[in-house]
Design a protein around this motif. Structure first.
Motif, PDB file in Angstrom:
ATOM      1  N   SER A  15       0.822  -1.211   0.000  1.00  0.00           N
ATOM      2  CA  SER A  15       0.000   0.000   0.000  1.00  0.00           C
ATOM      3  C   SER A  15       0.856   1.261   0.000  1.00  0.00           C
ATOM      4  CB  SER A  15      -0.923  -0.013   1.212  1.00  0.00           C
ATOM      5  OG  SER A  15      -0.142   0.024   2.384  1.00  0.00           O
ATOM      6  N   GLN A  16       2.180   1.131  -0.106  1.00  0.00           N
ATOM      7  CA  GLN A  16       3.009   2.311   0.055  1.00  0.00           C
ATOM      8  C   GLN A  16       3.180   3.144  -1.208  1.00  0.00           C
ATOM      9  OE1 GLN A  16       6.513   0.864   1.979  1.00  0.00           O
ATOM     10  NE2 GLN A  16       5.762   1.462   3.970  1.00  0.00           N
ATOM     11  N   LEU A  17       3.094   2.555  -2.393  1.00  0.00           N
ATOM     12  CA  LEU A  17       3.289   3.340  -3.614  1.00  0.00           C
ATOM     13  C   LEU A  17       1.973   3.533  -4.342  1.00  0.00           C
ATOM     14  CD1 LEU A  17       6.600   2.038  -5.219  1.00  0.00           C
ATOM     15  CD2 LEU A  17       6.222   4.160  -3.988  1.00  0.00           C
ATOM     16  N   ARG A  18       1.766   4.762  -4.812  1.00  0.00           N
ATOM     17  CA  ARG A  18       0.568   5.065  -5.584  1.00  0.00           C
ATOM     18  C   ARG A  18       0.990   5.832  -6.830  1.00  0.00           C
ATOM     19  NH1 ARG A  18      -0.044   6.590  -0.776  1.00  0.00           N
ATOM     20  NH2 ARG A  18       0.104   8.819  -1.224  1.00  0.00           N
ATOM     21  N   LEU A  19       0.226   5.672  -7.888  1.00  0.00           N
ATOM     22  CA  LEU A  19       0.460   6.370  -9.145  1.00  0.00           C
ATOM     23  C   LEU A  19      -0.759   7.249  -9.392  1.00  0.00           C
ATOM     24  CD1 LEU A  19       2.400   6.415 -11.622  1.00  0.00           C
ATOM     25  CD2 LEU A  19       1.032   4.593 -12.599  1.00  0.00           C
ATOM     26  N   GLY A  20      -0.553   8.504  -9.714  1.00  0.00           N
ATOM     27  CA  GLY A  20      -1.717   9.356  -9.898  1.00  0.00           C
ATOM     28  C   GLY A  20      -1.459  10.462 -10.899  1.00  0.00           C
ATOM     29  N   PRO A  21      -2.459  11.182 -11.312  1.00  0.00           N
ATOM     30  CA  PRO A  21      -3.882  10.963 -11.009  1.00  0.00           C
ATOM     31  C   PRO A  21      -4.400   9.711 -11.704  1.00  0.00           C
ATOM     32  CG  PRO A  21      -3.647  12.646 -12.682  1.00  0.00           C
ATOM     33  CD  PRO A  21      -2.261  12.267 -12.265  1.00  0.00           C
ATOM     34  N   GLY A  22      -5.539   9.188 -11.249  1.00  0.00           N
ATOM     35  CA  GLY A  22      -6.052   7.931 -11.775  1.00  0.00           C
ATOM     36  C   GLY A  22      -6.538   7.995 -13.212  1.00  0.00           C
ATOM     37  N   ASP A  23      -6.901   9.173 -13.662  1.00  0.00           N
ATOM     38  CA  ASP A  23      -7.472   9.335 -14.998  1.00  0.00           C
ATOM     39  C   ASP A  23      -6.943  10.636 -15.597  1.00  0.00           C
ATOM     40  OD1 ASP A  23      -9.219   7.733 -16.512  1.00  0.00           O
ATOM     41  OD2 ASP A  23     -10.779   9.270 -16.403  1.00  0.00           O
ATOM     42  N   LEU A  24      -6.444  10.574 -16.814  1.00  0.00           N
ATOM     43  CA  LEU A  24      -5.890  11.764 -17.462  1.00  0.00           C
ATOM     44  C   LEU A  24      -6.406  11.865 -18.881  1.00  0.00           C
ATOM     45  CD1 LEU A  24      -2.046  11.834 -16.744  1.00  0.00           C
ATOM     46  CD2 LEU A  24      -3.667  13.620 -16.231  1.00  0.00           C
ATOM     47  N   SER A  25      -6.596  13.085 -19.362  1.00  0.00           N
ATOM     48  CA  SER A  25      -6.930  13.311 -20.767  1.00  0.00           C
ATOM     49  C   SER A  25      -5.864  14.201 -21.370  1.00  0.00           C
ATOM     50  CB  SER A  25      -8.296  13.983 -20.906  1.00  0.00           C
ATOM     51  OG  SER A  25      -9.314  13.089 -20.516  1.00  0.00           O
TER      52      SER A  25
END
Length: 133
Positions: A15-25
């Motif tokens: 749970s330590q790494l996140r990639l964001g933002p979840g949705d891009l245009s």
């Protein structure tokens, strides 16, 4: 394995790494930035964040360092970031800058490889959908 090195520790790292933002245009030719963030960065030293992406639709341009020192190795469709040291406060590991090449929906995935070499499957917050028009 010694005590404390079992699945509980792996689940905590997951749970330590996140990639964001979840949705891009983005429009064709436009640059877009994805951020890799983590909670307890000190616990991530020695791990590798592997980012895979659709190289037909997106081109990796550069990395923007965040709160950790990372070394980068990039091949077509894949970027490995070896997390070496924590060098600041905050929770940003690094940002990745891509260029949108072709119209369509393209996925960027983050896979974490623990210091012991175990690969952690992408969880919630570890996948970004990029819509190129």
């Amino acid at each position: 394995k010694p005590a404390g090195e079992g699945p509980e520790k792996v689940a905590r790292v997951e749970s330590q790494l996140r990639l964001g933002p979840g949705d891009l245009s983005a429009s064709m030719g436009q640059e877009l930035r994805l951020d890799i963030e983590g909670g307890a960065l000190n616990n991530l030293i020695g791990s590798i964040a592997r980012v895979t992406y659709d190289s037909a639709g997106l081109q990796f341009l550069r990395i923007v360092p965040g709160g950790t020192q990372v070394s980068t190795s990039a091949a077509t469709g894949q970027i490995d970031l070896a997390i070496q040291t924590k060098n600041s406060q905050g929770n940003s590991v690094a940002s990745l800058v891509f260029q949108a090449l072709t119209p369509g929906t393209h996925t960027v995935r983050l896979l974490q490889i623990t210091p012991s070499g175990e690969s952690i499957r992408a969880a919630s917050g570890q996948e970004v959908t990029v819509h190129v028009r």
